[in-house]
Design a protein around this motif. Structure first.
Motif, PDB file in Angstrom:
ATOM      1  N   LEU A 134      58.092  38.207  47.930  1.00 24.66           N
ATOM      2  CA  LEU A 134      56.948  37.510  47.342  1.00 24.66           C
ATOM      3  C   LEU A 134      56.287  38.370  46.270  1.00 24.66           C
ATOM      4  O   LEU A 134      55.881  37.863  45.220  1.00 24.66           O
ATOM      5  N   GLU A 135      56.175  39.661  46.518  1.00 23.99           N
ATOM      6  CA  GLU A 135      55.574  40.561  45.529  1.00 23.99           C
ATOM      7  C   GLU A 135      56.375  40.560  44.234  1.00 23.99           C
ATOM      8  O   GLU A 135      55.796  40.652  43.139  1.00 23.99           O
ATOM      9  N   GLU A 136      57.686  40.441  44.358  1.00 25.81           N
ATOM     10  CA  GLU A 136      58.525  40.372  43.156  1.00 25.81           C
ATOM     11  C   GLU A 136      58.186  39.121  42.353  1.00 25.81           C
ATOM     12  O   GLU A 136      58.060  39.175  41.124  1.00 25.81           O
ATOM     13  N   CYS A 137      58.022  37.992  43.038  1.00 26.79           N
ATOM     14  CA  CYS A 137      57.699  36.740  42.352  1.00 26.79           C
ATOM     15  C   CYS A 137      56.319  36.799  41.704  1.00 26.79           C
ATOM     16  O   CYS A 137      56.113  36.290  40.604  1.00 26.79           O
ATOM     17  N   VAL A 138      55.376  37.432  42.385  1.00 28.63           N
ATOM     18  CA  VAL A 138      54.022  37.572  41.838  1.00 28.63           C
ATOM     19  C   VAL A 138      54.053  38.435  40.582  1.00 28.63           C
ATOM     20  O   VAL A 138      53.415  38.124  39.570  1.00 28.63           O
ATOM     21  N   SER A 139      54.825  39.523  40.638  1.00 30.15           N
ATOM     22  CA  SER A 139      54.909  40.430  39.485  1.00 30.15           C
ATOM     23  C   SER A 139      55.540  39.745  38.279  1.00 30.15           C
ATOM     24  O   SER A 139      55.254  40.109  37.131  1.00 30.15           O
ATOM     25  N   LEU A 140      56.384  38.744  38.522  1.00 34.94           N
ATOM     26  CA  LEU A 140      57.039  38.014  37.434  1.00 34.94           C
ATOM     27  C   LEU A 140      56.193  36.835  36.941  1.00 34.94           C
ATOM     28  O   LEU A 140      56.567  36.155  35.981  1.00 34.94           O
TER      29      LEU A 140
END
Length: 211
Positions: A134-140
């Protein structure tokens, strides 16, 4: 002090799990496990302080195995959003394919809430996998979450609630044989609350109208 014997530890956990697949935890004693292993109860107490400690270790083994499945599912695509979708599906699939084990791990085995923090943390290995995704998606910029740990916790526990109601036949009768459809509704609501809807470009809107 004698050294731990990995083969004995493996045997104890294997036989204890076999009993757990057939009986409720509170009906199983250390002597029952020892009898299945062909050893004395004292030998088990050398490795585990009591049956709750043994069962909790078995639960951890199950969670680690589940997490391996989640990680493997996430690695079948490079698309960040699809990674989460496939990981969620892997979690749901594992629960429905291993109902007895899932019920034991999620509710049947006594919580290790009184264990040291580092031990308690081990029980959330699957959550940490979800948090990283989820953190990866937020960062993108394709997802929103002020607290990924909280949002993933809600996903895991909310989805389990749906799965559990199907396994225990506490949901609408029409979904007793179609747990995927029942769980899908919750998954879609969670995805909608977290993922940002992609805005259409003017050319795309016109194309949609033309169609």
């Amino acid at each position: 002090m004698r050294k731990a014997n990995p083969e004995i530890i493996s045997l104890i956990k294997e036989k204890a799990l076999e009993l757990l697949m057939k009986q409720n935890p509170d009906t199983i004693g250390m002597r029952d496990i020892a009898r299945e292993c062909g050893i004395t109860a004292a030998s088990i107490y050398y490795y585990y302080s009591d049956k709750d400690a043994l069962f909790q270790q078995i639960a951890l083994d199950c969670l680690r195995s589940l997490n391996e499945s989640l990680v493997a599912a996430s690695q079948t695509t490079r698309n960040p959003k699809k990674k989460i979708i496939r990981t969620i599906d892997a979690y749901r699939r594992w629960c429905f394919q291993n109902p007895r084990k899932a019920l034991l791990v999620m509710q049947g085995i006594k919580s290790a809430s009184d264990a040291p923090p580092e031990t308690v943390r081990e029980y959330y290995v699957c959550n940490r996998t979800g948090i990283a995704l989820l953190e990866e998606c937020v960062s993108l910029g394709i997802a929103r979450s002020e607290n990924p740990a909280l949002d993933v916790g809600i996903l895991v526990n909310g989805l389990w609630g749906c799965i559990e109601s199907v396994l225990l036949k506490k949901c609408d009768v029409e979904y007793w044989g179609d747990g995927d459809a029942y769980a899908d509704r919750f998954i879609k609501m969670w995805m909608k609350s977290v993922f940002i809807k992609r805005k259409e470009k003017p050319s795309e809107k016109q194309s949609a109208i033309d169609k």
